[in-house]
Motif scaffolding. Structure first.
Motif, PDB file in Angstrom:
ATOM      1  N   PHE A  48      11.104  10.652  46.985  1.00 56.11           N
ATOM      2  CA  PHE A  48       9.726  10.167  46.888  1.00 56.11           C
ATOM      3  C   PHE A  48       9.657   8.817  46.192  1.00 56.11           C
ATOM      4  O   PHE A  48       8.853   7.966  46.564  1.00 56.11           O
ATOM      5  N   ALA A  49      10.496   8.611  45.202  1.00 54.69           N
ATOM      6  CA  ALA A  49      10.460   7.373  44.418  1.00 54.69           C
ATOM      7  C   ALA A  49      10.751   6.153  45.283  1.00 54.69           C
ATOM      8  O   ALA A  49      10.083   5.126  45.148  1.00 54.69           O
ATOM      9  N   LYS A  51      10.105   5.683  48.305  1.00 54.67           N
ATOM     10  CA  LYS A  51       8.958   5.409  49.183  1.00 54.67           C
ATOM     11  C   LYS A  51       7.778   4.836  48.391  1.00 54.67           C
ATOM     12  O   LYS A  51       7.006   4.048  48.900  1.00 54.67           O
ATOM     13  N   GLU A  52       7.652   5.251  47.135  1.00 57.21           N
ATOM     14  CA  GLU A  52       6.507   4.870  46.307  1.00 57.21           C
ATOM     15  C   GLU A  52       6.737   3.588  45.500  1.00 57.21           C
ATOM     16  O   GLU A  52       5.810   2.826  45.270  1.00 57.21           O
ATOM     17  N   MET A  53       7.964   3.366  45.047  1.00 57.24           N
ATOM     18  CA  MET A  53       8.257   2.238  44.165  1.00 57.24           C
ATOM     19  C   MET A  53       8.549   0.975  44.966  1.00 57.24           C
ATOM     20  O   MET A  53       8.990   1.045  46.111  1.00 57.24           O
ATOM     21  N   ASN A  54       8.311  -0.160  44.344  1.00 62.64           N
ATOM     22  CA  ASN A  54       8.640  -1.443  44.947  1.00 62.64           C
ATOM     23  C   ASN A  54      10.099  -1.751  44.603  1.00 62.64           C
ATOM     24  O   ASN A  54      10.400  -2.092  43.467  1.00 62.64           O
ATOM     25  N   ASP A  63      14.009   1.344  51.138  1.00 65.12           N
ATOM     26  CA  ASP A  63      13.358   2.630  50.899  1.00 65.12           C
ATOM     27  C   ASP A  63      14.256   3.816  51.259  1.00 65.12           C
ATOM     28  O   ASP A  63      13.789   4.922  51.449  1.00 65.12           O
ATOM     29  N   GLU A  78      10.465  -2.231  40.628  1.00 59.96           N
ATOM     30  CA  GLU A  78       9.191  -2.474  39.946  1.00 59.96           C
ATOM     31  C   GLU A  78       9.276  -3.676  38.994  1.00 59.96           C
ATOM     32  O   GLU A  78       8.805  -3.635  37.870  1.00 59.96           O
TER      33      GLU A  78
END
Length: 85
Positions: A48-49, A51-54, A63, A78
């Motif tokens: 999940f990280a 997909k969610e994090m830059n 990703d 990030e």
């Protein structure tokens, strides 16, 4: 600890934090790196990280948690820069 944080000063006098990470084997996966550097608390969160994090690997958006990272790669998570050695 596997990650070594140091601060660098950029031209605008803003402090940016860079980390050096020693790759012990031939490579480390992006998911393993996120866990080793405390961006996530468990390997299960990696799916999940990513997909969610830059996340950028060598200036390209990434990703895939299984992306193989080698010494010489630069990862930005990030806004936090990690140099692999």
């Amino acid at each position: 600890k596997e990650c070594d944080w140091s601060s660098d000063v950029c031209s605008s006098d803003l402090r940016l934090f860079a980390m050096e990470f020693k790759v012990k084997n031939e490579f480390i996966t992006l998911g393993q790196l996120l866990k080793a550097c405390d961006f996530i608390s468990s390997g299960a969160q990696a799916k999940f990280a990513v997909k969610e994090m830059n996340i950028l690997v060598n200036d390209e958006r990434e990703d895939r948690r299984g992306r193989k990272l080698y010494a010489g790669d630069t990862v930005i998570v990030e806004g936090e820069q990690i140099h692999l050695k």
